[in-house]
Every structure is written in C-alpha cells, then in structure tokens.
Design an enzyme around this catalytic site. Sequence first.
Site, short mmCIF file in Angstrom:
data_model
loop_
_atom_site.label_atom_id
_atom_site.label_comp_id
_atom_site.label_asym_id
_atom_site.label_seq_id
_atom_site.Cartn_x
_atom_site.Cartn_y
_atom_site.Cartn_z
N TYR A 1 3.38 6.26 -4.32
CA TYR A 1 2.42 5.45 -5.89
C TYR A 1 2.49 4.17 -5.36
O TYR A 1 3.04 3.24 -4.72
CB TYR A 1 4.01 5.74 -7.00
CG TYR A 1 4.06 6.71 -7.30
CD1 TYR A 1 3.41 7.39 -8.45
CD2 TYR A 1 5.33 7.54 -6.41
CE1 TYR A 1 4.23 8.51 -8.37
CE2 TYR A 1 5.13 8.81 -7.09
CZ TYR A 1 4.73 9.56 -8.22
OH TYR A 1 5.03 11.23 -8.11
N ILE B 1 0.37 0.43 12.61
CA ILE B 1 0.61 1.37 12.52
C ILE B 1 1.17 2.65 12.87
O ILE B 1 1.79 3.88 12.41
CB ILE B 1 0.26 1.21 14.40
CG1 ILE B 1 -1.25 1.35 14.91
CG2 ILE B 1 -0.14 2.97 14.98
CD1 ILE B 1 -2.08 1.85 13.97
N GLY C 1 -4.11 -1.97 10.21
CA GLY C 1 -2.48 -1.44 9.62
C GLY C 1 -1.18 -1.45 9.81
O GLY C 1 -2.12 -1.34 11.64
N HIS D 1 6.20 14.82 0.11
CA HIS D 1 5.08 13.75 0.60
C HIS D 1 5.23 13.09 -1.25
O HIS D 1 5.14 13.31 -1.76
CB HIS D 1 4.06 13.61 1.29
CG HIS D 1 2.98 12.26 0.65
ND1 HIS D 1 2.30 12.99 -0.23
CD2 HIS D 1 2.84 11.43 1.28
CE1 HIS D 1 1.12 11.72 -0.40
NE2 HIS D 1 1.89 10.62 0.42
#
Lengths: 345, 345
Positions: B107, B288, B286, B104
């Site tokens: 940034y 999904i 957000g 994962h």
Amino acid sequence: MDVKEIWTNFIHDLQNKICSALEEVDGKATFFEDAWERPEGGGGKTRVIANGNVFEKGGVNTSIVFGDVTDAMRTQLKIEGDTWWACGLSLVLHPINPFVPTVHCNYRMFELCDSSPSGGGREGAVIDRWFGGGTDLTPYYLFEEDAKHFHQTYKNACDAFDVSFYPKFKKECDNYFVNWHRNAERRGIGGIFYDYQRVAPSSSPEGGKANAQPIPVKDADALYWIEFAKKCGYGFIDAYIPIVEKRKHTTYTVENKHWQEIRRGRYVEFNLVHDRGTLFGLKTNGRIESILMSLPPVVRFEYNYQPAFGSEEYKLQEACLNPRDWLNEISDAEREEWAKRSNTC
Amino acid sequence: MDVKEIWTNFIHDLQNKICSALEEVDGKATFFEDAWERPEGGGGKTRVIANGNVFEKGGVNTSIVFGDVTDAMRTQLKIEGDTWWACGLSLVLHPINPFVPTVHCNYRMFELCDSSPSGGGREGAVIDRWFGGGTDLTPYYLFEEDAKHFHQTYKNACDAFDVSFYPKFKKECDNYFVNWHRNAERRGIGGIFYDYQRVAPSSSPEGGKANAQPIPVKDADALYWIEFAKKCGYGFIDAYIPIVEKRKHTTYTVENKHWQEIRRGRYVEFNLVHDRGTLFGLKTNGRIESILMSLPPVVRFEYNYQPAFGSEEYKLQEACLNPRDWLNEISDAEREEWAKRSNTC
C-alpha cells in the site's frame, strides 16, 4: 560458397564435440535432446544434462531462426531489411561441486536481407551480417591458476587473429556480465565477449566498429569471423574441461554448497534483470524452456547475506567486484603446465 | 490536517499490527528490524523474519522516500513538478509448508509538489497525489475454500466503499501478476490491485481514471483513499492469518516441497522480469536488500518441468493459467464459517 551453411555446420559440429567432451568428464549423465520447431520459422536442438556426477544441470543448445523484419524490430533493434536469419550455440553448465565453476558460452551469426525469400528458395541480397560470442567463467571459489588458465586459453585464441582482441573483448566481457544493481558486481571472473563484428580488421579502416556507416557485405569478412568463432568455440574444451578435471573430486561441505546457492542467486538476477539475450527471448515469443535452461537448478536468496571478511567466499566476491587483469602475472611454468594438462584431456 | 502525516502514521501502525499477527501465528521467529537511510532523502524500516515455525523467509517493510524530480523521472515516468514524496508498506511471506500460501501486499501514496521545500521546512504546493495497493495470494496447492475466503475478505472491504471496486481491482490484479512469457500464467490466484487513484468516486465524473486531465488536489479525496487502504491493509490479517492457521500443521512430503520450490521459480521470474516496482527500485538506486527481500529462500529451476495431468499440482497450475471468479459460487454457510474463524484468531 554459402556463409550460412558454413556457419550452421560449424555450430552443429561444435555442439556435438562439446557435448561429447562434457559427457566424458561427467562420466555418468548423457545429454537428452529436445528438438523443436518455431511456428514463425526455424527451430533448434536443445540438449540437456542433469543429475550427473559433475553436472547438476546444464544445456548445450543450438538454434536456427528466421523471419520477416517486423516494425517492432525496426524500432527497438534499429534493424533494416525485409528478412532476418540467426543461428547460434548457447551453453550453460551448473556443476554440483561448488569448487567446479559454472560456465557460459555463446556464438552466433545474424544476417539481414532486403527482400523476402521467393518460392523457389532463392533469397534476397544480404544487406548486413554480423557475428558475436564469448565465454565467461563463474566460479564459487577463486583459484587463481584456474582463472589464469581460462583467460590464457582465450588470449591465445585471440592473439592468433589480432593482438588487440583479447584486451578489448576481455574488457567487454567485464562490462557486460554485471549486476549493476549490486554496486557493479560481476557475475563471475569474465572471459571474452564480442558483438556486432562485421569486417575483418585488415579489410577496412572501419574494421570492427559497431554501428559504423553501411559497409559492403563481403564473404571474406564473414569467413574471418567464422574462423575466429571456431578458434574460440572449440577452445572452450581446452579452457573449461581441465578445470573440471582438476576440481571435480574436491571435498566440499554444506557451507560450501550454501555459498554456491547464494551465488547462483546472483546468476539468476543477472540473467533475468540484465541479460539482453534472455530478455529479448522472453519478450519475443522465444522458446521459454530453452531460454531459461540457463537458470541454476537450486538457488538460495537470503536477506543481506555477507561473507565473513577475509574468508574464501569474501575473496571470490572481491574478485567479482573488482575485475582483475589475470594475465599480467602468469609465469611460463604455469603456462606449460596447463598446456600439458589440456593436451592430455 | 497533514495528509502525509496521516498516511505515514497508518503505514507504521499497519506494519506493527501485521508483524505482531505474523509473529503470533508463527509461534517461534520474531521480526528483526533493519532501519536504513537513503542518501538522497528518506529511509525505511525493513523487518525480516526467517527460519520460523511457519515462515521460512519474509519481510514487512515500510519506507518514506523523497527527492527532486529528475529529468529521467520526467521522461520515463511522465512525472511533473519539482519534488516527489512516496511512502508505503510492502510485504512478502514465504512459508515453509507448501500447503500454506505465499502472500504479498503493498500500500503506497505518492505526492508531487511544484517547488522545492524551503529551508524552514515549508513545502511547495501539492500538484498531484495518488494511491495504489493490493494484496495477492500465491498458493502451491489449491484449496477452493481458502481462495474464496481470501477474495471474500477483500470483496467485503471493497463493497464498503464502492461495489464497482472489487470486480475492477480483482481484474487488475489478475492482469498484473502475470508471467507473460509463460503463456500468461498468473503468479498465483490473485486478490485485488489498484493504482493511480486520485479522487473519490463521488467527487468527480473523472473519478479514479488514470492519467486524466489535471484534477484539483483535494484532501477529501486523499482521506477517502486512505480509509480504503486502511480497510484493505488491516484486512490483510483477516484475509491471510486464518488460512495459515488452517494449513500450517498439514503434513507434507518431499514431492510437495519440490513442487513449492518449482513454483517459487515462477515467483522469481515474475519479480525480476515483470514487476514494475522491483525493476524501478533496481534501476534507480533503491535499497537492494529491501527490494530483493521478496525473493523466495530456496528455489528450483528444472528444464521443462510439467506436473502430471490431473494431479493436485496440475490443478493449481490450471487455476493460474485461467483466473477464476471465486465468489460466484460461495455459499452463505462458507461465509459464516470463515467470518467465525477470522474473529477468533
């Protein structure tokens, strides 16, 4: 009379009866019991079933837990008193066959006392006590007759106590098991759900109101809600087993199984993101394996998976997005048919 | 000079370069792009890979989102100002082969302004701006040389800026990706993680402190952290691809795959129960599918699964329960070997 003892006996009897009924319908697997103790007080009997003819994974757990009311509980749970006690049964069953629905049920009692138990086993005065519970069905394919049978069983149980219960508790269920992050998609097709029940409806004008002003704790109120939990709890067998019997031999394809695994992903999402009981357990040093026993055995997460418009998978999804009033359309013939089936199981 | 533009260009270039490197090492699957817009402002490019030679499921997403600071944000996130802007890259890769680790990385830059953008595109004064990011590795089997290579790559990146960074950010990573409900078991073997970086270490005695007293926002500080993110961001390719190359042809058994699916369950638990970014996304409307893209493709939850004492599975679990200081033991020969390998990929 000891309310806690009556409740505890019921919970353990319910665990035995449900496990027997599930073993019988499975025909292969039996429950394995993991008894555990909690360092802070109490313990439980976690009963697990796996790799059966019908059930891929499932558990029927009971626990009795108690302890001192901590500052965290006072703040976060808005709880008063010095000690707390809780006892309940919780079950989740994940069948192999995608045409057999997953089911969950939970019945629990919570009590608060205003002074710590003394050395001789005497306990402080009960200052609050409430009951909660419910059962909900999570099919992967929608059979309207199954949905109606399931809801009718709980409507009958509710109506024997108060005709206002079923519509109210059905709605609470529809509004609780919701993946809010998925456009309010429900985990399944509902059932009943109730919480914070303190007084019998006839006992006070404040009857059943959550967070009402302090109410004197009466054993008669507790007995009412224990009887209600018994009706619903034992009713689980009538509500669920006939559906399993009816669907367990249905032939299924790899595609049906794939869809089941996708939907199980939604189950995981609800339990880990939204379920109050799961999160409370995870964050308060609950017994992890007993809490996460609810998670399905094999789960699939795919990017932006959408069932084909109008397909059987799509119809199930629509029923989850738009909870239905299953019992408005039920015919007498259907009701009789199901009653007959329930009685012969 | 426009800091947001510099950052955005970097993020999109990083997305392109990482996707190319991943497609090359996969050798079969290519990324599919889903571009989306957010009604409240902004949008993103979700790039998904699935059913490759190496990657069973993965995504490399970028997004630029912005909007007005709401009362909920003021209360819950303790944010000030009138408008906010955020841009970042987030990736998760789930390989098929259990000997290839999941990875994962993320940034991101966040900016707050004290007045709403006017009609002509002019924006208000920047009142706060910070950077965060990191990369962590989640193997299913532990190869110490892989762990050392991964950590060494990020130590090198950190050391080029400040020798205090690696130990600090390594520890932050170990303390962030934690399943607290499982006796503080880490999701994997860590990497680096940093957040709320506002000023360059040389710029102020308050350097790098989260929630310090108001600090004047300087572009020079931003450029420092952009350079650092570039070093770490492009460093992902050196850190991860050689490990994939080395392990992707390893033969594996059904048992290895079973263990991978069990461990993926822990990944789901962390992301849905603890990960701030996931929960923030789920609870603030957000996108999904982009958020949950991080979930593994096929996952297994078994009751009380425990690897056999002393087995390879057990060793991995031990490394997750007890984070190690990978670089204390690294030899020069190993470092050279990895450097050579990185350069030829």
